[in-house]
Design an enzyme around this catalytic site. Sequence first.
Site, PDB file in Angstrom:
ATOM      1  N   TYR B 441      72.699  10.157  -3.883  1.00 48.13           N
ATOM      2  CA  TYR B 441      72.925  11.444  -3.196  1.00 48.13           C
ATOM      3  C   TYR B 441      73.780  11.306  -1.929  1.00 48.13           C
ATOM      4  O   TYR B 441      74.170  10.211  -1.563  1.00 48.13           O
ATOM      5  CB  TYR B 441      71.631  12.211  -2.957  1.00 48.13           C
ATOM      6  CG  TYR B 441      70.515  11.628  -2.121  1.00 48.13           C
ATOM      7  CD1 TYR B 441      70.691  10.606  -1.215  1.00 48.13           C
ATOM      8  CD2 TYR B 441      69.233  12.185  -2.249  1.00 48.13           C
ATOM      9  CE1 TYR B 441      69.615  10.145  -0.449  1.00 48.13           C
ATOM     10  CE2 TYR B 441      68.164  11.727  -1.489  1.00 48.13           C
ATOM     11  CZ  TYR B 441      68.373  10.694  -0.590  1.00 48.13           C
ATOM     12  OH  TYR B 441      67.333  10.252   0.162  1.00 48.13           O
ATOM     13  N   GLU B 442      74.098  12.430  -1.358  1.00 52.60           N
ATOM     14  CA  GLU B 442      74.964  12.482  -0.167  1.00 52.60           C
ATOM     15  C   GLU B 442      76.334  11.843  -0.461  1.00 52.60           C
ATOM     16  O   GLU B 442      76.936  11.194   0.400  1.00 52.60           O
ATOM     17  CB  GLU B 442      74.257  11.758   0.994  1.00 52.60           C
ATOM     18  CG  GLU B 442      74.610  12.254   2.370  1.00 52.60           C
ATOM     19  CD  GLU B 442      74.199  13.701   2.621  1.00 52.60           C
ATOM     20  OE1 GLU B 442      73.187  14.165   2.062  1.00 52.60           O
ATOM     21  OE2 GLU B 442      74.927  14.376   3.377  1.00 52.60           O
ATOM     22  N   GLY B 443      76.818  12.062  -1.690  1.00 52.27           N
ATOM     23  CA  GLY B 443      78.042  11.395  -2.150  1.00 52.27           C
ATOM     24  C   GLY B 443      77.671  10.061  -2.751  1.00 52.27           C
ATOM     25  O   GLY B 443      77.202   9.180  -2.029  1.00 52.27           O
ATOM     26  N   GLN B 448      81.742   7.147  -1.861  1.00 52.39           N
ATOM     27  CA  GLN B 448      81.883   6.538  -0.534  1.00 52.39           C
ATOM     28  C   GLN B 448      83.026   5.520  -0.547  1.00 52.39           C
ATOM     29  O   GLN B 448      83.821   5.443   0.389  1.00 52.39           O
ATOM     30  CB  GLN B 448      80.600   5.806  -0.111  1.00 52.39           C
ATOM     31  CG  GLN B 448      79.343   6.654  -0.108  1.00 52.39           C
ATOM     32  CD  GLN B 448      79.417   7.833   0.841  1.00 52.39           C
ATOM     33  OE1 GLN B 448      80.001   7.735   1.923  1.00 52.39           O
ATOM     34  NE2 GLN B 448      78.867   8.952   0.431  1.00 52.39           N
TER      35      GLN B 448
END
Lengths: 596, 596
Positions: B441-443, B448
């Site tokens: 999650y969060e990319g 990243q």
Amino acid sequence: MADYQAPLRDMRFVLNEVFDAPTLWSSMPKLAENVDPDTADAILEEAGKIAGGVLAPLNREADEQGSKWNDGEVTSPEGFKEAYQTIVEGGWNGLGGNPEFGGMGMPKMLVAQFEEMMQGANMSFGLAPMLTAGACLSLNAHGSQELKEKYLPNMYSGVWSGAMDLTEPHAGTDLGIIRTKAEPNGDDSYSITGTKIFITWGEHDMAENIIHLVLAKLPDAPAGPKGISLFLVPKFFVNDDGSLGERNSFSCGSIEKKMGIKASATCVMNFDGAKGWLVGEPNKGLAAMFTMMNYERLGVGIQGIGAAEASLQNAREYALDRIQSRAPTGAQQKDKAADPIIVHPDVRRMLLTMKSYVEGGRAFSTYVAQWLDISKFSDDEEQRKHAEGMVALLTPVAKAFLTDRGLDTCIMGQQVFGGHGFIREWGQEQLVRDCRITQIYEGTNGIQALDLMGRKVVASKGKLFELFAADVAKFIQENSDDATLRPYLESLSAALERLDDVTDAVLKQAEETPNAIGAASVDYLDLFGLTALAYVWARMVKAAAPKAEGDTSGFYTGKLKTARFYFDRLLPKTVSLAEGIRSGSDSMMALSDEEF
Amino acid sequence: MADYQAPLRDMRFVLNEVFDAPTLWSSMPKLAENVDPDTADAILEEAGKIAGGVLAPLNREADEQGSKWNDGEVTSPEGFKEAYQTIVEGGWNGLGGNPEFGGMGMPKMLVAQFEEMMQGANMSFGLAPMLTAGACLSLNAHGSQELKEKYLPNMYSGVWSGAMDLTEPHAGTDLGIIRTKAEPNGDDSYSITGTKIFITWGEHDMAENIIHLVLAKLPDAPAGPKGISLFLVPKFFVNDDGSLGERNSFSCGSIEKKMGIKASATCVMNFDGAKGWLVGEPNKGLAAMFTMMNYERLGVGIQGIGAAEASLQNAREYALDRIQSRAPTGAQQKDKAADPIIVHPDVRRMLLTMKSYVEGGRAFSTYVAQWLDISKFSDDEEQRKHAEGMVALLTPVAKAFLTDRGLDTCIMGQQVFGGHGFIREWGQEQLVRDCRITQIYEGTNGIQALDLMGRKVVASKGKLFELFAADVAKFIQENSDDATLRPYLESLSAALERLDDVTDAVLKQAEETPNAIGAASVDYLDLFGLTALAYVWARMVKAAAPKAEGDTSGFYTGKLKTARFYFDRLLPKTVSLAEGIRSGSDSMMALSDEEF
């Protein structure tokens, strides 16, 4: 989630085109009477149908349900009893078994493919036939004629299942300190008392009887691993006419709540003066157990590939289907809101890494199975000895390297799905949870590495390693004129030399301190596995290259391109591993307990 | 299972001895008014008590229970409401918040330690304060004064929680294709309609109100990422007097069944003409979201360390306690049946690998937090710009490298336990399942890596990379006369040069094809992370070395020995990564869909 499809095309390629199994089989009379190419092919085909049509559809729901314990009885998940019956009816349990007692006598090279399909489709279920086959191996190798006649036919058929009872709460890796006792009853039987844990399918409702092989200590047994004996302890006694008698005095105290393989029951077994019969000689139980270890450990390695193959199938389908963002070089499917994610180099990197390990792993496990078959079926003693050496060396690599890469592959396949990979319905997270156990049981991968580095490489002063190195060197030598193979052979040659150098380095380190073995072991096994996969990938290139021209299916050209990826991207890991190993054990041993 | 103990000793070492945070803080007036060393220390102490005493004890049972959905309502696991109240009472939600609206204005360097403790003790719970803090960041940076006054105080206090609503079933990484609509109501509000998925703590019973920040498209919005706006959508409307009014028209349709973080609710949110207010400018919602991304992404990296620290604590205790087999050099505890497994080199390798990553990761995340603080609090514009560059470069590394190593560490900690690691009661398998989400999650970590390689390194033509390289080079230069440091600095220097060369190589590759970025990205991020950890380990050596003599606690000598292990065993991975990256994108791009 993709439906599991048995990878029959690749299995046939590995068996027939890479290792030319039919020629090997026909060269060994003991095998030739059991198997021919048509039979083998029919077995693959039928196994594929059962894996894809019967076992895979049960996999997810069975994970949700789990096996259930109630007052000593274990209920398997819905559909398992019926699926087990399918296995019994097809005689699949005895595929590799001794024909004298009802087994089919098939080569491990073929059985390995069946195992992969079954484990890839449904690992929790697959453990039942796997454990039964393992118990049969020990019994067949060490049991008395009487025991074999009484138990093997119903175990090969699967009407009765088998379980292996080794671990105790305080004794896992270190079986020398088990406490379960076996007291002679005065007749030919013994009275077994003690508690065993982590007993896979130790209790369940799928078979009519469950035959436990239990490690225990005789009253006069010496301390340590040389004082352990093996006993056959049936759930129900077997009358002389073959019918089932009373229930033996042991029971399942509970089943574990665990991370994965939840549909399988992992049992605590309480033996309370249960009646059992000695298998093999007194105090030689561990040796009897180790007879089946090479098969079982290869089998666990194959579980890793099976799970990885399932993950790859799901991930490939998802990557072709899921649209998200545009290709770096510009939109590929302009009529859609985005491109399928398979256009992205990093998604391709993941799929290719998975494919490299799965197909390389399949070829490597088949290569190891080939040596198992030669060691068992060859008429030539020298050939058998040579094959036994190869098996001893390569088995820990197959178990640990294939399950380590199995988990990597399952995790990568989950990653391809992004957030959806974390959600249960897509099946990818279950593969990760299930596959994880393969690195732990049947000897942790750390123990495999110690076995390889210590008992195999260092104890033989490098002799066993040289058997493998010679096999690779011969292949390089024989194909040195092949222009297609040349770039691969150059890299393979360099990797082999690196492995050879590191082997020498550890042999020297081990003269200084025994800690060198454990300090090097896991990295060494990795280095070995990567080199071994490079070897089988080179052999796959050799088999595929002549057929690549005009190949419209993409199978052969895909092989060549995947090999390129493996040599470019994955084999280089060997360089770092070698450097780490050379640093020796000092940095590990320097710390006091407080400094950790 | 070991009780979680907040690693306060190491946190103080990193903050005070390695990075000398107090001096930095006192040099920036905007920070100096909020924090001093005593306050910081008291915060650490108190946070440790809450993490160990309140959050950790709930962790396992909450995982078993999970959050429960019933007809749109979500019930959190037992004890969560009370624990949440503890967080509210201590004002922990607003630790890093804007003092103008009730936040405490603490530096991220300190907040990071609090976050690590909370996430290490109970990741499912920790997500609630984390998401709320993230929502506050966006609102504080982009909301109107009116919105800030109305919502921030109760969010900083935690009386209301926050949620971030980005993902839709067909739009995860690619937010440009979301379908949720926002229609102007004619007043200052909008009517939001659409379905969002994967909304962490989108609905629950712990807070009085839940403030959603929702991405949606205005009717006239351009296609793609430049047509997305951000809206504040409260669960309950807030009256002018601050009291809660009617319920808004959106609800939680279901919660996901998932691999881990089961105690947290992952919600499907259905917006059905829900009333919301624009945050920031129309069509600039993604930019507004990205304001908080650097904080959130570092926060996710810290979750990885938190889980890894918990796994290390368990594994260390188990390795000291569990006896099994004898040391390679002979029995160490002759009065016992076997030695504690910490005597085995391979167990020490696992513990040292874990320790290297956990302590290195903690130092690295604190280093990144330092740049966040400078970019926010410095009075010097040039310094702020420089720090912003560092933050932009290092954030994706912190998020992905620390969570990748976090999972490795959790898996390794599970492996130390052998079969017991697979069983739920020991807690190690939960850490693996929980930690796994941090890579997604969060990319995703692949995203990243693309951010690092593409948007940061290549897009800046290497300029951002040079900021980091200069910082490392300066440290090497300044300490070149230090005899203790010399061997570390030589390795660090070589690693930096390698990273520098590879950076140049990819910059050149990218001129040939944009695929080069995605082909290199994940391996490049790994290479970067390993080099960055070598840098902070060298800084830890510098801080620890003068205190190692006469150190009876083992803390400083343990640091030096762990650093040695890191440089000997883990940093060499950079060699292989560099070699793989240099091979470029051809082997990935060569395959047609059929060839996969």
